[in-house]
Design a protein around this motif. Structure first.
Motif, short mmCIF file in Angstrom:
data_model
loop_
_atom_site.label_atom_id
_atom_site.label_comp_id
_atom_site.label_asym_id
_atom_site.label_seq_id
_atom_site.Cartn_x
_atom_site.Cartn_y
_atom_site.Cartn_z
N TYR A 1 82.42 -20.26 35.20
CA TYR A 1 82.63 -19.59 33.92
C TYR A 1 82.52 -18.08 34.05
CZ TYR A 1 82.35 -24.10 31.44
OH TYR A 1 82.57 -25.37 30.98
N LYS A 2 81.61 -17.63 34.90
CA LYS A 2 81.43 -16.19 35.09
C LYS A 2 82.68 -15.56 35.72
CE LYS A 2 78.42 -12.75 37.08
NZ LYS A 2 77.38 -12.41 38.01
N ILE A 3 83.19 -16.17 36.76
CA ILE A 3 84.38 -15.62 37.42
C ILE A 3 85.60 -15.75 36.51
CG2 ILE A 3 85.04 -17.69 38.74
CD1 ILE A 3 85.26 -14.10 40.01
N ARG A 4 85.67 -16.83 35.73
CA ARG A 4 86.78 -16.98 34.78
C ARG A 4 86.74 -15.87 33.73
NH1 ARG A 4 86.86 -22.18 31.45
NH2 ARG A 4 85.29 -21.05 30.29
N GLU A 5 85.55 -15.56 33.23
CA GLU A 5 85.43 -14.49 32.24
C GLU A 5 85.88 -13.15 32.83
OE1 GLU A 5 82.02 -12.14 29.66
OE2 GLU A 5 81.55 -14.13 30.44
N GLU A 6 85.47 -12.87 34.07
CA GLU A 6 85.89 -11.63 34.73
C GLU A 6 87.40 -11.59 34.89
OE1 GLU A 6 84.83 -8.96 38.70
OE2 GLU A 6 83.99 -10.98 38.53
N LEU A 7 87.99 -12.72 35.31
CA LEU A 7 89.44 -12.80 35.48
C LEU A 7 90.15 -12.54 34.15
CD1 LEU A 7 92.05 -13.50 37.03
CD2 LEU A 7 91.56 -15.91 36.54
N LEU A 8 89.71 -13.18 33.09
CA LEU A 8 90.38 -13.03 31.80
C LEU A 8 90.23 -11.63 31.23
CD1 LEU A 8 89.73 -16.54 30.22
CD2 LEU A 8 91.80 -15.69 31.36
N GLN A 9 89.10 -11.00 31.47
CA GLN A 9 88.94 -9.61 31.03
C GLN A 9 89.92 -8.70 31.75
OE1 GLN A 9 84.77 -8.62 31.43
NE2 GLN A 9 84.20 -9.80 29.62
N LEU A 10 90.10 -8.92 33.05
CA LEU A 10 91.07 -8.12 33.82
C LEU A 10 92.50 -8.39 33.36
CD1 LEU A 10 89.54 -8.37 37.39
CD2 LEU A 10 90.01 -6.25 36.15
N VAL A 11 92.80 -9.65 33.07
CA VAL A 11 94.12 -10.03 32.58
C VAL A 11 94.44 -9.25 31.30
CG1 VAL A 11 95.34 -11.92 31.42
CG2 VAL A 11 94.31 -12.29 33.67
N LEU A 12 93.48 -9.20 30.38
CA LEU A 12 93.68 -8.47 29.13
C LEU A 12 93.82 -6.97 29.37
CD1 LEU A 12 91.21 -10.37 26.79
CD2 LEU A 12 93.71 -10.45 26.73
N LYS A 13 92.94 -6.44 30.21
CA LYS A 13 92.95 -5.00 30.50
C LYS A 13 94.27 -4.57 31.15
CE LYS A 13 90.40 -1.51 33.07
NZ LYS A 13 89.31 -1.26 34.02
N LYS A 14 94.76 -5.39 32.08
CA LYS A 14 95.98 -5.04 32.82
C LYS A 14 97.25 -5.57 32.16
CE LYS A 14 93.80 -3.69 36.79
NZ LYS A 14 94.14 -2.79 37.83
N GLU A 15 97.10 -6.24 31.02
CA GLU A 15 98.23 -6.81 30.28
C GLU A 15 99.07 -7.76 31.13
OE1 GLU A 15 100.43 -3.81 28.17
OE2 GLU A 15 98.62 -3.04 27.20
N VAL A 16 98.38 -8.61 31.89
CA VAL A 16 99.04 -9.63 32.70
C VAL A 16 99.35 -10.82 31.80
CG1 VAL A 16 98.72 -11.23 34.64
CG2 VAL A 16 97.87 -8.88 34.81
N GLN A 17 100.55 -11.35 31.94
CA GLN A 17 100.96 -12.52 31.17
C GLN A 17 100.44 -13.78 31.86
OE1 GLN A 17 102.61 -11.62 28.27
NE2 GLN A 17 102.04 -9.65 29.17
N LEU A 18 100.05 -14.77 31.07
CA LEU A 18 99.53 -16.03 31.62
C LEU A 18 100.48 -17.19 31.32
CD1 LEU A 18 95.76 -15.71 30.70
CD2 LEU A 18 96.85 -15.27 32.91
N PHE A 19 100.65 -18.03 32.31
CA PHE A 19 101.43 -19.25 32.18
C PHE A 19 100.47 -20.39 32.52
CE2 PHE A 19 103.86 -22.75 33.65
CZ PHE A 19 105.11 -22.69 33.05
N GLN A 20 100.16 -21.23 31.55
CA GLN A 20 99.20 -22.32 31.74
C GLN A 20 99.92 -23.60 32.17
OE1 GLN A 20 97.32 -23.65 28.12
NE2 GLN A 20 95.46 -24.25 29.20
N MET A 21 99.56 -24.10 33.35
CA MET A 21 100.12 -25.37 33.82
C MET A 21 99.43 -26.52 33.09
SD MET A 21 100.64 -24.99 37.92
CE MET A 21 98.89 -24.96 38.29
N PRO A 22 100.12 -27.64 32.94
CA PRO A 22 99.48 -28.81 32.33
C PRO A 22 98.46 -29.43 33.29
CG PRO A 22 101.78 -29.29 32.90
CD PRO A 22 101.54 -27.85 33.22
N CYS A 23 97.50 -30.15 32.73
CA CYS A 23 96.46 -30.82 33.53
C CYS A 23 96.83 -32.28 33.73
CB CYS A 23 95.12 -30.72 32.81
SG CYS A 23 93.80 -31.66 33.63
N PRO A 24 97.09 -32.69 34.97
CA PRO A 24 97.49 -34.09 35.19
C PRO A 24 96.38 -35.08 34.86
CG PRO A 24 97.08 -33.02 37.29
CD PRO A 24 97.01 -31.94 36.23
N GLU A 25 95.14 -34.73 35.12
CA GLU A 25 94.03 -35.64 34.83
C GLU A 25 93.90 -35.87 33.33
OE1 GLU A 25 90.24 -34.96 36.88
OE2 GLU A 25 91.33 -33.53 38.14
#
Length: 179
Positions: free
Chosen positions: A29-53
């Motif tokens: 969760y900590k690394i995910r939060e850091e990643l998402l903050q950078l995504v917002l800061k850098k205006e990176v677009q996200l494409f969410q893959m579906p979860c097979p499970e």
């Protein structure tokens, strides 16, 4: 130019994960939060893959290991789930003047979405109440330096389409976005 990261489903929706002790997920969760903050800061677009499970077993599923997913039907279902994802990635990839695909982000330790690390073991059959059987199953579980089933299928399909998109951990994605 729009930068794009393709992310494993539970990076944006941890409600899709197998129920487990939340304390065990603190590092993720900590690394995910850091990643998402950078995504917002850098205006990176996200494409969410579906979860097979989640698609095949739902929210009430038990935890699994890679060995349980390594059978022809499951692998074929992963291919089918990935088909529309791959069509969309091809569309982005053919417009290099507008889009830059930075990579695909894995969830390490997952039997499906791990890339450098997945969980394997002799987890099968009824667990029952026999303490020795339960102990044997628990003792067989291990993290191995291999990709999960979904990431293996994804990598094979990308290769077939001659698409060179790196697959990386959340930590590697953080480092990429920091540079």
């Amino acid at each position: 130019m729009k930068d794009l990261l393709i992310v494993s489903h539970c990076i944006l929706n941890h409600a899709a994960k197998v129920e487990q002790d939340e304390a065990e997920l603190a590092g993720e969760y900590k690394i995910r939060e850091e990643l998402l903050q950078l995504v917002l800061k850098k205006e990176v677009q996200l494409f969410q893959m579906p979860c097979p499970e989640f698609i095949m077993y739902g929210s009430q599923r038990w935890g699994h290991v890679k060995n349980q997913f390594q059978h022809p039907f499951y692998i074929e279902q992963c291919r089918k789930i990935l088909e529309p994802v791959l069509f969309q990635l091809q569309e982005y990839a053919q417009h290099v003047e507008k889009f830059r695909i930075l990579g695909i982000v894995s969830v390490e330790g997952s039997p499906n979405c791990g890339y450098h690390l997945t969980c394997e073991g002799k987890w099968k059959g009824e667990i029952g109440t026999d303490e020795k059987r339960i102990q044997d199953i628990q003792n067989s579980l291990k993290m191995t330096e291999k990709p999960g089933v979904y990431m293996e299928v994804l990598e094979e399909e990308l290769c077939k389409k001659n698409m060179k998109i790196p697959i990386m951990t959340m930590q590697e994605a953080v480092q990429l976005l920091k540079n």
